[in-house]
Design an enzyme around this catalytic site. Sequence first.
Site, PDB file in Angstrom:
ATOM      1  CG  HIS A   1      -1.803   1.154   1.383  1.00 15.18           C
ATOM      2  ND1 HIS A   1      -3.143   1.102   1.090  1.00 15.18           N
ATOM      3  CD2 HIS A   1      -1.567   2.424   1.779  1.00 15.18           C
ATOM      4  CE1 HIS A   1      -3.688   2.286   1.296  1.00 15.18           C
ATOM      5  NE2 HIS A   1      -2.749   3.108   1.720  1.00 15.18           N
ATOM      6  CD  GLU A   2       1.573   3.634   3.673  1.00 16.97           C
ATOM      7  OE1 GLU A   2       1.752   4.703   3.077  1.00 16.97           O
ATOM      8  OE2 GLU A   2       0.513   3.377   4.299  1.00 16.97           O
TER       9      GLU A   2
ATOM     10  CG  HIS B   1       0.187   6.228  -0.740  1.00 16.06           C
ATOM     11  ND1 HIS B   1      -0.866   6.869  -1.344  1.00 16.06           N
ATOM     12  CD2 HIS B   1      -0.339   5.638   0.363  1.00 16.06           C
ATOM     13  CE1 HIS B   1      -1.978   6.668  -0.644  1.00 16.06           C
ATOM     14  NE2 HIS B   1      -1.678   5.924   0.403  1.00 16.06           N
TER      15      HIS B   1
ATOM     16  CG  HIS C   1       0.358   8.890  -7.045  1.00 11.27           C
ATOM     17  ND1 HIS C   1      -0.763   9.210  -6.330  1.00 11.27           N
ATOM     18  CD2 HIS C   1       0.159   9.426  -8.273  1.00 11.27           C
ATOM     19  CE1 HIS C   1      -1.600   9.896  -7.091  1.00 11.27           C
ATOM     20  NE2 HIS C   1      -1.055  10.039  -8.272  1.00 11.27           N
TER      21      HIS C   1
HETATM   22 ZN   LIG Z   1      -2.994   5.240   1.950  1.00  8.58          ZN
END
Ligand SMILES: [Zn+2]
Length: 678
Positions: free
Chosen positions: A466-467, A470, A473
């Site tokens: 998940h991290e 990010h 991105h």
């Molecule tokens: Zn998040």
Amino acid sequence: MSQDNPLLQHFEYPPFSKIKNEHFKPAIEQALKDARKDITTIAEQSAEPTFKNTLEALEFAGDQLGKVTRIFFNLNSAETNPEIQKTAQEVSPLLSEFSNDLLLNEKLFARIKSIYNQKSELDLNDEQERLLDKVYKNFTRNGANLEKEKQAQLRDIDKQLSQLSLQFGENVLAETNAFELHIEDEKELDGVPESVKDSAQALAKEKEVSGYILTLDFPTYLPVMKFAKNRSLREKMLKGIGAKAFKDNEYNNTENVLKIVKLRYERAQLLGFETHADFVLQERMAKTPENVMSFLNEILTKAKPAAIKEFDELKSFAEKTDQITDFQKWDQAYYSEKLKQEKFDLNEDELKEYFELNNVIDGLFKVAHKLYQVNFKKNKTIDVYHEDVLVFDVTDDNGKFLATFYADFHPRAGKRDGAWMTTYKDQYVKDGKEERPQVSIVCNFTKPSAKQPSLLTFMEVTTLFHEFGHALHAMLANTVYPSLSGASVYWDFVELPSQLMENWCYEHEALELFAKHYKTEEVIPQELIEKIRKSSNFMEGLQTIRQVSFGQLDMSWHNLNPSKITDVKAHENKAFKETSLLPDIPTNCMSTAFGHIFQGGYSAGYYSYKWAEVLDADAFELFKEKGIFDSETAQKFKENVLQQGGTKDPMELYKNFRGQEPNPDALLRRAGLLENKK
Ligand SMILES: [Zn+2]
């Protein structure tokens, strides 16, 4: 003095090893002065306002302030100490004063407005137009367009609101801390994990009483609700947590709730919006309250049949197991957990042996390479704030440098809980020169010991993915302006790249790259993957309508004129009407302790959790259709989402990637809640 302060020198990478605690305050003060000077120069220049001399100049003003405060606040989260915390208390008011003064700067706003008004005649590209819109809205949403008297009203409302939300949070905290359940006899704690009992015993000792003291802190509360056989103990705990700030005492939040929603409504009206929800959603992918309401309704309608089925199963399981005939709120977590164990028998410890941290990181990098052709190479020459922090150079397959990636994996005193992504520098292009970002993820995974390597729970594996989503991105960003770069996007869009990455954790083709037993190197068996997948969908119908109910409660407070609401509990019960399956507890109230919407910034935004899940499920369906490593699909996602940051409307970005708007059915299919599973 400033010559000795490393934070006031030019630096490419944060000069961690040279920074001392006492450097921060003078550096921030100096950088604030410089930033104010930059802004005065822009606002008071005699040249006619242009995009370049105003918007672009503003975008790059106060550069050092940004660099220094990022280092400061990142350290305050990842490696803090009392001195840093004290400095944070001191500089926070200075920083908010700075941003207030900026937004109230009339000369500056006059320049921005004159550019905004000639927008159609200026030859701006999409990104420039987006920046102009963003800045203009930032000012007007803070009252820049209002007449003096109304501006004063707005300031007054803002002041009251910030006091009220502070008060709201303090009351909830006081109530959490005031709750203590004293247990003398260990038998009453039957089923509760040893570690929870140990800390309850330690707390009792600290308070100089015998036995155990249970609190409402989540590390105690959640395991008790899941595992305590003692039904009346669960009842006391649940009633305790549900009555927070709703009791007849000085910490009661009902008046605060009513005041907050009324002030938010007034504020929205002052700014020309119908309701607070309209105001908030102007800056969201969902755009309007109607869209949010119909979104939540659609999910509810489709998930409810499954939820009712699960609920009936749970009730009969409780009856069969313990002859419970009046199933209550305090039974749900307990029998859910028991039924889950009976059905899946997933042994966390056994599972962990397939997820050794270094293997997982290695696999994560392989997944990222297969999708986006990024390479990671350790760089030991870059300064770090703690010896545990790893640094990587990130390049593409042509050797082009993309980013610096910091990874800080293990807990220690001075690091806050949880996991997050942050940047020391965003990607941007200035004067034709491209600057690449410095991106960091911070987690709290068990440190390896002499006896055992760092083995991750499955949840920690998905957290890492998940991290990292990010981080991608931010690392792959390809924009011009830093405030539109990477994860600087609307709230209900920002979790798409992160949640999307989690999907690879459930796919055999990805898992075989890294889920290898740390002793035998055996790849995780397919049946174990199936178990993970099924257990992650366990009771998903009930979970879904629970999330929907919170979203609906949030909207019920913010999508109307609240002046007629006088009874918080009655209002809440009305909002929960469609979603409640269990008997109400009259002494409990959710709203009085709903910190997300009354203390934090999630008002008219709680729906975003489900919204983001729909986005990632719908996006991943395309990968499933074409192949989870399909290069064309990955390329489309990279070009239309990851590289674009906030340079276009998120719905436009999404449609460019997917060819259509997101469809909620994708989420329901993934969760096994729709029959026609793809
Ligand atoms: Zn998040």
